[in-house]
Design an enzyme around this catalytic site. Sequence first.
Site, PDB file in Angstrom:
ATOM      1  N   GLU A   1      32.250  -2.925 -35.176  1.00 14.95           N
ATOM      2  CA  GLU A   1      31.870  -4.396 -33.965  1.00 14.95           C
ATOM      3  C   GLU A   1      32.099  -5.410 -35.036  1.00 14.95           C
ATOM      4  O   GLU A   1      31.941  -6.015 -35.297  1.00 14.95           O
ATOM      5  CB  GLU A   1      30.531  -4.591 -33.974  1.00 14.95           C
TER       6      GLU A   1
ATOM      7  N   GLU B   1      37.268 -17.780 -34.297  1.00 12.60           N
ATOM      8  CA  GLU B   1      36.136 -17.889 -34.103  1.00 12.60           C
ATOM      9  C   GLU B   1      35.835 -19.096 -34.654  1.00 12.60           C
ATOM     10  O   GLU B   1      35.704 -19.728 -35.769  1.00 12.60           O
ATOM     11  CB  GLU B   1      35.513 -16.806 -34.775  1.00 12.60           C
TER      12      GLU B   1
ATOM     13  N   CYS C   1      29.310 -13.728 -32.527  1.00 11.59           N
ATOM     14  CA  CYS C   1      30.395 -13.181 -32.139  1.00 11.59           C
ATOM     15  C   CYS C   1      30.142 -12.891 -30.583  1.00 11.59           C
ATOM     16  O   CYS C   1      31.848 -12.890 -30.353  1.00 11.59           O
ATOM     17  CB  CYS C   1      30.536 -11.485 -32.178  1.00 11.59           C
TER      18      CYS C   1
ATOM     19  N   LYS D   1      23.938  -0.968 -45.655  1.00  9.60           N
ATOM     20  CA  LYS D   1      24.427  -2.570 -46.824  1.00  9.60           C
ATOM     21  C   LYS D   1      24.087  -3.231 -46.159  1.00  9.60           C
ATOM     22  O   LYS D   1      25.020  -4.006 -45.251  1.00  9.60           O
ATOM     23  CB  LYS D   1      26.099  -2.074 -46.947  1.00  9.60           C
TER      24      LYS D   1
HETATM   25  P1  NAD Z   1      32.025 -10.351 -42.997  1.00  9.57           P
HETATM   26  O1  NAD Z   1      33.035  -9.471 -42.041  1.00  9.57           O
HETATM   27  O2  NAD Z   1      32.956 -11.496 -44.072  1.00  9.57           O
HETATM   28  O3  NAD Z   1      30.734  -9.388 -43.486  1.00  9.57           O
HETATM   29  C1  NAD Z   1      30.406  -8.514 -43.239  1.00  9.57           C
HETATM   30  C2  NAD Z   1      29.520  -7.349 -43.551  1.00  9.57           C
HETATM   31  O4  NAD Z   1      30.936  -6.869 -44.351  1.00  9.57           O
HETATM   32  C3  NAD Z   1      28.364  -8.117 -44.431  1.00  9.57           C
HETATM   33  O5  NAD Z   1      27.437  -6.702 -45.114  1.00  9.57           O
HETATM   34  C4  NAD Z   1      29.937  -8.259 -46.205  1.00  9.57           C
HETATM   35  O6  NAD Z   1      29.166  -8.430 -47.246  1.00  9.57           O
HETATM   36  C5  NAD Z   1      30.533  -6.856 -45.787  1.00  9.57           C
HETATM   37  N1  NAD Z   1      31.582  -6.311 -46.219  1.00  9.57           N
HETATM   38  C6  NAD Z   1      32.655  -7.468 -46.208  1.00  9.57           C
HETATM   39  N2  NAD Z   1      33.873  -7.366 -47.207  1.00  9.57           N
HETATM   40  C7  NAD Z   1      33.707  -5.911 -48.127  1.00  9.57           C
HETATM   41  C8  NAD Z   1      34.566  -5.175 -47.683  1.00  9.57           C
HETATM   42  N3  NAD Z   1      35.213  -5.548 -48.114  1.00  9.57           N
HETATM   43  N4  NAD Z   1      34.377  -3.417 -47.460  1.00  9.57           N
HETATM   44  C9  NAD Z   1      32.595  -3.350 -47.489  1.00  9.57           C
HETATM   45  N5  NAD Z   1      31.884  -4.671 -46.967  1.00  9.57           N
HETATM   46  C10 NAD Z   1      32.629  -5.494 -46.494  1.00  9.57           C
HETATM   47  O7  NAD Z   1      31.375 -11.291 -41.074  1.00  9.57           O
HETATM   48  P2  NAD Z   1      29.963 -12.421 -41.340  1.00  9.57           P
HETATM   49  O8  NAD Z   1      31.087 -13.286 -42.255  1.00  9.57           O
HETATM   50  O9  NAD Z   1      28.692 -10.941 -42.291  1.00  9.57           O
HETATM   51  O10 NAD Z   1      29.386 -11.504 -39.978  1.00  9.57           O
HETATM   52  C11 NAD Z   1      30.358 -13.091 -39.142  1.00  9.57           C
HETATM   53  C12 NAD Z   1      30.956 -12.310 -38.691  1.00  9.57           C
HETATM   54  O11 NAD Z   1      31.142 -10.360 -37.965  1.00  9.57           O
HETATM   55  C13 NAD Z   1      32.137 -12.458 -36.937  1.00  9.57           C
HETATM   56  O12 NAD Z   1      33.579 -12.455 -37.010  1.00  9.57           O
HETATM   57  C14 NAD Z   1      31.344 -12.185 -36.063  1.00  9.57           C
HETATM   58  O13 NAD Z   1      31.676 -12.677 -35.015  1.00  9.57           O
HETATM   59  C15 NAD Z   1      31.427 -10.573 -36.395  1.00  9.57           C
HETATM   60  N6  NAD Z   1      30.068 -10.266 -35.716  1.00  9.57           N
HETATM   61  C16 NAD Z   1      30.164  -8.905 -34.918  1.00  9.57           C
HETATM   62  C17 NAD Z   1      29.447  -8.728 -33.861  1.00  9.57           C
HETATM   63  C18 NAD Z   1      29.306  -7.487 -32.574  1.00  9.57           C
HETATM   64  O14 NAD Z   1      28.801  -7.040 -32.240  1.00  9.57           O
HETATM   65  N7  NAD Z   1      31.274  -7.473 -32.476  1.00  9.57           N
HETATM   66  C19 NAD Z   1      28.492  -9.003 -33.742  1.00  9.57           C
HETATM   67  C20 NAD Z   1      28.000  -9.391 -34.980  1.00  9.57           C
HETATM   68  C21 NAD Z   1      28.941 -10.469 -35.705  1.00  9.57           C
END
Ligand code: NAD
Length: 490
Positions: free
Chosen positions: A260, A391, A294, A184
């Site tokens: 992650e 962040e 991240c 997804k």
């Molecule tokens: P997000 O948590 O808003 O969304 C991530 C994913 O989760 C998306 O596909 C979103 O549709 C899905 N999602 C959101 N709510 C959900 C729910 N209730 N149930 C299931 N899925 C759901 O994060 P974002 O804004 O897309 O990404 C940025 C974040 O990701 C930052 O915090 C960043 O640090 C982190 N990140 C971490 C890594 C790592 O490897 N540690 C890498 C890249 C990004």
Amino acid sequence: MSQASEQAVLDAVPDGLLVGGGWRPAASGRTFDVHDPATGAVIRTVADGGVEDGAAALDAAVEAGPAWARTAPRVRGEVLRRAFDLLQQRRDDVALLMTLEMGKPLAESQAEVTYGGEFLRWFSEEAVRVAGRYGTNPEGTGRMTVSQHPVGPCYLITPWNFPLAMATRKIAPALTAGCTAVVKPAELTPLTTLYVAELLREAGLPDGVLNVVTTSTAGDVSGPVIADPRLRKLSFTGSTPVGKQLLKQAADGVLRTSMELGGNAPFLVFEDADLDAAVAGAMLAKFRNVGQACTAANRFLVHERVAEEFAARVTAEVRGFPVGRGTEEGVRIGPLIDDRAVRKAEDLVGDAVGRGAEVLTGGARVEREGTFYAGTVVTGVRPGSEILRQEIFGPVLSISTFGDEDEAVALANDTEYGLVSYAFTRDADRGQRLVDRLETGMMGLNVGVISNAGAPFGGVKQSGIGREGGLEGIHEYLSTKYTLTPDPYR
Ligand code: NAD
């Protein structure tokens, strides 16, 4: 970049859900729009999957599971290797696609094609190297075999900031290990995943091994998939709050999970640092992906003796960064993903300034079409400022000072996150002490970018659970079985 080539790349992306080897519309017939953050324009419309579609995708993954698990590791690896080769042939198209849906400068999208592609190649090579062990038990009464087996159907949720790499970093090890999956992608950037899924099909991936559900209602679709007893593994990359929520949901099924999550990376510059290297490292650690990583350096902690010089030198660099649409030549500051991201940068800089910090350059939204925030340096950031806690996820370099190593370490560790840290020092002993003392899963010692498919990527504390990439990455998708047989000589 001509509009015609942009359109051709966008037109090549499938717009349906990939279920059981076929592209199909959402059961509801609904769709949602994907925007170019540099202009706000709608660039594509894709299927808006619902609960029914999530269930169908999981059905397909479950059905394809046994045959894929029995497929020879060499054959599984070769599918990924062909996908890697196809990706190289089409790297310009994939890079452009990422810039169009996510906004990052084209040169960075090219770098992501390299980085993201490497997961396909790395795990294609790992496919034939999954090993167990064999030995006599301590009592000498039996033979112990330890073998590795695919976990089973996986649900993979990815974020928008690295649309290719975050997908391949999960898909490649899952498939190599012999698992089937439902992916997804983030609703803001679904196109790259759709493109890669088609590429894997072209590379010979059997039907149902990989399924893709795009949706504007991530929570609604994911809940029932995660609750389904046939699911065996949840791998998530995204924010810490969503990760915590998913961990709670996964607890009911006692699912294997990989998380992650977010970061709040400290970037330490000691008084003995090579400042040329520290400034160059800072530009990479902070401004890669326009700060939307991240691993982005979030807190620059600089020894008070070199802070002024460091601040002046990074400011001189940042002032010269060209701002523009990612497709324009030489751009360093592309758009942020959406208006919310711009407002967050505004709020965090505003709060820091309100508590006594000084803006050396930038410090405001760029007044033009799209969602741009200027490359910014803010110094003299005081304890208690929100920018040290949250962040930033934008092009804002925030500087605070420290007096000695103990204070530097205490400040660096003063966060619930623990993804990555960076440190610049010429003192090798201090470097080793920092490796021990900094509470992060990864560290860049005198370098500003650490990501590599051959390395275990992941965090400690609230930055996550598990590792992606490296020798470790495939084990997230394998379960260990121990078998005892009687010793044949007794
Ligand atoms: P997000 O948590 O808003 O969304 C991530 C994913 O989760 C998306 O596909 C979103 O549709 C899905 N999602 C959101 N709510 C959900 C729910 N209730 N149930 C299931 N899925 C759901 O994060 P974002 O804004 O897309 O990404 C940025 C974040 O990701 C930052 O915090 C960043 O640090 C982190 N990140 C971490 C890594 C790592 O490897 N540690 C890498 C890249 C990004």
